[in-house]
Write an enzyme that holds these catalytic residues in place. Structure first.
Site, PDB file in Angstrom:
ATOM      1  N   ASP A  77       0.774  -1.110  -0.013  1.00  0.00           N
ATOM      2  CA  ASP A  77       0.089   0.035  -0.032  1.00  0.00           C
ATOM      3  C   ASP A  77       0.945   1.407   0.116  1.00  0.00           C
ATOM      4  OD1 ASP A  77      -2.237   1.565   0.331  1.00  0.00           O
ATOM      5  OD2 ASP A  77      -1.885   1.790   2.514  1.00  0.00           O
ATOM      6  N   ASP A  79      -0.473   5.250   0.943  1.00  0.00           N
ATOM      7  CA  ASP A  79      -0.785   5.907   2.017  1.00  0.00           C
ATOM      8  C   ASP A  79      -0.658   5.553   3.375  1.00  0.00           C
ATOM      9  OD1 ASP A  79      -1.401   7.324  -0.413  1.00  0.00           O
ATOM     10  OD2 ASP A  79      -3.024   8.353   0.324  1.00  0.00           O
ATOM     11  N   GLU A  86      -1.898  10.448   4.345  1.00  0.00           N
ATOM     12  CA  GLU A  86      -3.065  10.415   3.257  1.00  0.00           C
ATOM     13  C   GLU A  86      -3.158  11.402   2.416  1.00  0.00           C
ATOM     14  OE1 GLU A  86      -4.878   7.286   3.359  1.00  0.00           O
ATOM     15  OE2 GLU A  86      -3.833   6.205   5.067  1.00  0.00           O
ATOM     16  N   ARG A 122     -15.332  11.444  -1.118  1.00  0.00           N
ATOM     17  CA  ARG A 122     -14.016  12.286  -0.813  1.00  0.00           C
ATOM     18  C   ARG A 122     -13.654  13.192  -2.012  1.00  0.00           C
ATOM     19  NH1 ARG A 122     -10.327   7.872   1.861  1.00  0.00           N
ATOM     20  NH2 ARG A 122     -11.461   6.746   0.726  1.00  0.00           N
ATOM     21  N   SER A 166      -2.319   1.229  -4.894  1.00  0.00           N
ATOM     22  CA  SER A 166      -2.947   2.242  -3.890  1.00  0.00           C
ATOM     23  C   SER A 166      -4.219   2.576  -4.219  1.00  0.00           C
ATOM     24  CB  SER A 166      -2.053   3.040  -3.724  1.00  0.00           C
ATOM     25  OG  SER A 166      -2.498   4.397  -3.048  1.00  0.00           O
ATOM     26  N   GLY A 167      -5.059   2.770  -3.259  1.00  0.00           N
ATOM     27  CA  GLY A 167      -6.303   3.327  -3.382  1.00  0.00           C
ATOM     28  C   GLY A 167      -6.224   4.963  -3.568  1.00  0.00           C
ATOM     29  N   ASN A 237      -8.762  -1.854   3.546  1.00  0.00           N
ATOM     30  CA  ASN A 237      -8.817  -2.229   2.216  1.00  0.00           C
ATOM     31  C   ASN A 237      -7.381  -2.991   1.723  1.00  0.00           C
ATOM     32  OD1 ASN A 237      -7.323   0.252   2.462  1.00  0.00           O
ATOM     33  ND2 ASN A 237      -7.605   0.741   0.331  1.00  0.00           N
TER      34      ASN A 237
END
Length: 279
Positions: A77, A79, A86, A122, A166-167, A237
């Site tokens: 991941d 962040d 983040e 967001r 990554s999201g 996640n």
């Protein structure tokens, strides 16, 4: 199994007490400045785990097969894992809505909200921001987490392919990929028209399932087995990709992630992963 204990707080007296709790004649072997392991530990000792938690020491009962030469892929991941922020929260800070966005982020990371839905909500709040706002976050706030460079260097030395999944957003992921010399990066793309964010995400969102899918896809392309893969993350996640990996490492993670991960690091940097898989 081997018991790995590590952290700047580790002292000789700590090691002596842990050794006593383990009731073994085997002595600790030092593997790093603040890292040690105890071989031939057939069962997990909850008293050791409790003592280490109280003393702010990371401890893990590591499978004997989990050694650096046995892995071929590490998926991470971005962040709060590879980097200390983040990104979406810091972007929001530019327009004075960080509390609102951060609250949604936290609920998503705790597993209380569907990630894809929360991301769209967001990003919608960011409509009207400019590319220069993103650049300010990148230049002024994006920092690698401690030990990130050391861990990636270790992966290179051991021929472990690296993938950032990554999201977060490509704008930042590509920079982190370059900073660390990662092999691959997969992330979300913010729609930008005439230099401004539209509040939308382009294409399919990188959510928990997509992270796991990307791990499996690259694993198969490399001709590896699940046992030869590592996944590192901090949020809910990340759980699916960690479950798909042979070893899942929770890095300064939410409780729900620590509870389901193979191993957890709470007091060390990412270079602590090196100690987990060294002998």
């Amino acid at each position: 199994m081997r018991l790995v204990v590590q952290g700047s707080a580790v002292t000789v007296s700590h090691l002596a007490h842990i050794h006593q709790l383990c009731a073994t004649s085997v002595q600790f072997v030092q593997i790093a400045q603040h890292g040690y392991y105890l071989a031939n530990q057939p069962v997990i000792n909850p008293d050791v785990q409790q003592f280490c938690a109280e003393q702010q020491i990371d401890c893990a009962y590591v499978q004997d097969s989990h050694l650096l030469p046995n892995f071929g892929l590490c998926v991470m991941d971005m962040d709060s894992t590879l980097i200390s922020i983040e990104c979406i929260d810091e972007i929001a800070d530019m327009v004075g809505i960080k509390p609102q966005v951060a609250a949604i982020t936290e609920r998503a990371m705790q597993g209380e909200l569907d990630f894809a839905q929360s991301l769209r909500e967001r990003v919608a709040l960011l409509e009207g921001l400019t590319e220069s706002d993103l650049m300010r976050v990148l230049n002024e706030r994006l920092k690698l987490n401690p030990g990130a460079k050391e861990w990636i260097a270790c992966c290179k030395q051991n021929n472990i392919t690296t993938l950032l999944v990554s999201g977060g957003f490509t704008f930042f992921a590509e920079r982190v990929k370059t900073m660390l010399g990662l092999d691959y990066a997969v992330s979300n793309t913010l729609e930008i028209i005439d230099g401004k964010l539209t509040g939308k995400v382009l294409g399919d969102i990188v959510d928990a399932q997509r992270k796991a899918d990307e791990l499996c896809k690259l694993r198969d392309r490399l001709g590896l087995t699940a046992a030869q893969t590592i996944a590192i993350g901090d949020g809910a996640n990340d759980l699916k990709m960690m479950s798909a990996a042979g070893a899942g490492v929770a890095y300064h993670a939410k409780p729900v992630v620590q509870a389901q991960a193979t191993y957890a690091l709470n007091h060390n940097g990412l270079d602590g992963v090196i100690n987990l898989f060294s002998s």
